[in-house]
Design an enzyme around this catalytic site. Structure first.
Site, PDB file in Angstrom:
ATOM      1  N   PHE A   9       0.837  -1.195   0.000  1.00 48.13           N
ATOM      2  CA  PHE A   9       0.000   0.000   0.000  1.00 48.13           C
ATOM      3  C   PHE A   9       0.882   1.259   0.000  1.00 48.13           C
ATOM      4  O   PHE A   9       1.811   1.369   0.774  1.00 48.13           O
ATOM      5  CB  PHE A   9      -0.908   0.001   1.241  1.00 48.13           C
ATOM      6  CG  PHE A   9      -1.745   1.245   1.342  1.00 48.13           C
ATOM      7  CD1 PHE A   9      -2.724   1.528   0.384  1.00 48.13           C
ATOM      8  CD2 PHE A   9      -1.548   2.152   2.371  1.00 48.13           C
ATOM      9  CE1 PHE A   9      -3.480   2.678   0.467  1.00 48.13           C
ATOM     10  CE2 PHE A   9      -2.312   3.321   2.457  1.00 48.13           C
ATOM     11  CZ  PHE A   9      -3.288   3.583   1.498  1.00 48.13           C
ATOM     12  N   LYS A  16      10.057   3.100   6.408  1.00 46.05           N
ATOM     13  CA  LYS A  16       9.506   3.356   7.741  1.00 46.05           C
ATOM     14  C   LYS A  16      10.328   2.699   8.848  1.00 46.05           C
ATOM     15  O   LYS A  16      10.548   3.287   9.901  1.00 46.05           O
ATOM     16  CB  LYS A  16       8.057   2.854   7.806  1.00 46.05           C
ATOM     17  CG  LYS A  16       7.366   3.204   9.119  1.00 46.05           C
ATOM     18  CD  LYS A  16       5.879   2.891   9.085  1.00 46.05           C
ATOM     19  CE  LYS A  16       5.204   3.454  10.345  1.00 46.05           C
ATOM     20  NZ  LYS A  16       3.753   3.240  10.318  1.00 46.05           N
TER      21      LYS A  16
END
Lengths: 593, 172
Positions: free
Chosen positions: A115, A165
């Site tokens: 995503f 991340k």
């Protein structure tokens, strides 16, 4: 150099602070949450929340170009990152120093079509000066220092750093930059100092020249204020005429008698004729762009050409030159002036006088003249009033533009005395650049008068940023020269496509005054010349962001004009000079190139 | 320089020393496709495992001005350490290797072996009906060998592309 253990997010904030960053333009998203959390917990690093990531990049460009510092952008992965692409290409083409930080999906998900995953280093490889994907938190500090170093040195440009991340979350070692904050890079070593032999050769050419001309570009502005001062000094002490490119405006005082105006497709008659007829062309920090040269085979056929550029790939790219000098403009000019003085070099005054006579003769054509009207607002007149009333405020004034007719009129009719006061999208020609760029300029210069000149077409490409201006109370003055057309497209259709106005009419447009008011900003309108001064004064007096809808003559065209594929001496001076041609005639391929 | 010289298409072998970091080959190839330059052959491998350096050998073609641009543009890439034009920066040697598979029987097999012998190509795989030859040399020699194998049952070719190095004692 000291080292310290912290999270990736903390490393980024510390590295940015150590690089002297005071503000960044950005928009958060999923993968950036750890970094925005760290941002929340600190002081000193300001974040301007934009409404669209493209605007963040243009704002950072405005910030960078009006300060000479590196602009910083922070966006999330996937669509956040891809939205920056136009801005990055724009910065690449116009040599604007930027660092764009993008979030990336966690390392373990890279390549899985996760995503909001996009291969942003792959996408931007060709449109950044360099880019990085940081996979190890321990590399993060070094990579960030390197990114700022690469962005601001040599020929400046955008650098993208993509950070997954998990790297933001993990603990690692931070290395502070060295004392002088310069990075000893293994392979990237831009050449700063010019070759002395070449500089002496250039002096020799200038001394012997009968019809010399300075052709200055954005490289002078990029090199810094010292370069502009040295350039002005050299032009003044030699008495040689000087023209500037669109990007170079402000490098030499616009009001000076030795300034011939801008050159190129919509440059002045005298500048273009001088480019064509000169016998020694001294190109300082310009890149022989096609909008300047016109037809290459007819470009300045009888001149010896000197070319100073920090980018070796600019040499002989479009035009083969006689004396290339690779180096930073300020360094090269300092050296050149030193040798000029030591040699007690003199220009050929007798020939130069004759040359000036010729130029002054060309000047009498008054090529920027237009037919004034007391019924309809001529865009040129509007710009003159915007310029003169800005002068009356006594404030340091910065101009940005969108792209199209209004941009060319602005370049022709505004006057730039100092560098870094003129921000326009030159290379890429990005509609939607000017308004967000003005936002970045105003952030950098809270007390300056920041004026965005727009067309009704391009303003609508990033108008959402009125909200950002309101949120931060950035009192940008945006003047829309509203002709209800995509004006430059219309002009080419009139001149080269039999007046068939295919998809260039924008009758259905919002009420720009109400639009401004909907955001809480000040909206104003001028319908005729009589209303103009009052409206501009109101705009300048307000401390609100202001959108001014100036209804201009819809069919005014930009002149002079060198049609695509023509030579400088085939310049069209005005409507009486041009005839509409069915299929583009002999000079144009009939497209906007 | 006459106009003709200026527009002549030249073939150059360029040696590029790069930091062997992620994406470096994509940068080089992207530069060529993005700016419309030709790649006739490209080879790449890490050549210094301690310093993490790779050498890319590119055979390209273009006018003199385009060749100069290619070198300047390559040099502009941040991970590029050095660009050397082996065609003009002094004498150099270049070699290519090809693996050539030829299938056939009877006289054809014999003839293939005979030609291989002339070209000093070695048989590195053999079956009742096929050979795989390895052949080294300048690109032209490899071309010639492959051409001669065509009527003898040429089935498949794998070529390494050109590698090159300057003559004499100096390194890159």
């Amino acid at each position: 150099m000291s080292t310290k253990e912290m999270t990736g997010s903390e490393i980024i904030i510390q590295a940015l602070k150590d690089q002297g960053v005071d503000v960044m333009f950005g928009l958060p998203g999923g993968v950036l949450l750890p970094l925005y959390d760290a941002l929340f917990k600190q002081n000193g690093l300001r974040h301007i929340l934009v409404k669209h990531e493209q605007a963040a990049v243009h704002a950072a460009e405005g910030y960078a170009r009006s300060t000479g510092k590196v602009g910083t952008v922070l966006v999330t992965s996937g669509p956040g990152a891809t939205n920056t692409v136009t801005g990055l290409v724009d910065a690449m083409m116009d040599s604007v120093p930027l660092v764009c930080l993008t979030g990336q999906v966690p390392s373990s998900l890279i390549g899985n079509d996760a995503f909001q995953e996009a291969d942003i280093t792959g996408i931007t490889r060709g449109c950044t000066k360099h880019n990085y994907l940081v996979k190890d938190v321990n590399d993060l500090g070094r990579v960030l220092h390197e990114a700022y170093y690469v962005a601001r040195t040599g020929r400046p440009g955008p650098v993208l750093v993509d950070i997954p991340k998990d790297v933001l979350l993990s603990l690692g070692t931070y290395q502070t930059p060295g004392k002088n904050s310069a990075v000893e890079h293994k392979s990237y070593k831009p050449q700063v100092k010019g070759d002395t032999a070449a500089i002496k050769e250039a002096i020799d050419l200038i001394k012997k020249a009968k019809k010399p001309l300075f052709y200055g570009g954005g490289g002078i502005v990029n090199s810094g204020d010292a370069a502009c001062t040295l350039f002005t000094q050299l032009v003044k002490m030699t008495g040689i005429p000087c023209s500037l490119t669109l990007m170079g405006l402000g490098a030499f005082p616009g009001s000076d008698d030795q300034f011939l105006g801008m050159m190129g497709m919509h440059g002045t008659y005298e500048a273009n004729m001088a480019m064509h007829d000169c016998d020694v062309m001294i190109n300082i920090g310009a890149r022989f762009d096609d909008r300047v040269t016109g037809a290459l085979d007819k470009f300045s056929p009888d001149s010896k050409k000197i070319h100073v550029d920090i980018d070796p790939s600019s040499i002989n790219k479009n035009v083969v030159v006689d004396v290339p000098i690779i180096g930073d403009v300020a360094h090269v000019l300092e050296e050149l002036i030193k040798h000029w003085k030591a040699d007690q070099a003199q220009v050929n005054t007798k020939s130069l006088d004759k040359w000036w006579k010729q130029i002054n003769d060309w000047r009498t054509k008054d090529s920027l003249k237009y037919t004034s009207s007391n019924k309809v607002i001529k865009p040129q007149y509007a710009l003159e009033r915007i310029r003169d009333l800005a002068l009356e405020t006594g404030k340091d004034t910065f101009y940005t533009t969108e792209v199209g007719q209004h941009q060319m009129w602005a370049a022709q009719h505004l006057c730039f005395e100092k560098p870094k006061r003129w921000m326009t999208s030159g290379g890429l020609g990005t509609m939607g650049y000017g308004f967000p760029s003005a936002m970045g300029v105003q952030v950098a210069h809270p007390d300056g008068l920041v004026v965005a000149i727009a067309g009704d077409g391009s303003f609508q490409m990033n108008l959402q940023e009125i909200a950002t201006l309101m949120a931060y109370r950035l009192p940008v003055k945006c003047f829309i020269l509203n002709n209800k057309f995509l004006g430059m497209v219309r002009q080419w259709q009139e001149m080269f496509h039999g007046e068939r106005y295919s998809e260039s009419v924008i009758e259905d447009q919002p009420d720009f005054v109400k639009l401004a008011e909907a955001y809480g900003a000040l909206g104003l309108r001028a319908n005729n010349p009589g209303e103009l001064d009052d409206v501009i004064k109101q705009a300048y007096a307000s401390d609100l962001p202001t959108i001014v809808d100036i209804r201009t003559d819809p069919e005014e065209n930009v002149f002079p004009m060198i049609p695509s594929g023509a030579a400088h001496n085939e310049i069209i001076l005005g409507p009486e000079d041009s005839e509409s041609s069915e299929n583009g005639g002999s000079v144009s391929s009939g497209v906007l190139v | 320089m006459t106009n003709n010289d200026k527009d002549d298409i030249l073939r150059h072998t360029v040696s590029v020393l790069v930091d062997n970091e992620s994406g470096v080959l994509a940068r080089v190839i992207g530069l060529f496709s993005g700016r419309g330059y030709n790649i006739e052959s490209l080879t790449v491998a890490e050549t210094d495992h301690v310093e993490n350096l790779s050498k890319i050998t590119i055979v390209t073609s273009g006018t003199r001005q385009v060749i100069e641009q290619i070198k300047a543009q390559l040099d502009r890439l941040v991970p590029v350490r050095k660009v050397v034009d082996l065609t003009i920066d002094g004498p150099s040697v270049e070699r290519e290797m090809a693996l050539v598979k030829v299938a056939g029987e009877g006289e054809h097999r014999v003839e293939a072996l005979r030609i291989a012998d002339i070209f000093r190509a070695r048989v590195i795989d053999s079956s009742n009906s096929s050979f795989v030859f390895e052949v080294f040399g300048k690109a032209g020699k490899v071309d010639a060998f492959i051409k001669l194998m065509e009527p003898l049952g040429l089935v498949d070719v794998s070529r390494t592309g050109v590698v090159a190095i300057s003559r004499g004692a100096e390194g890159l």
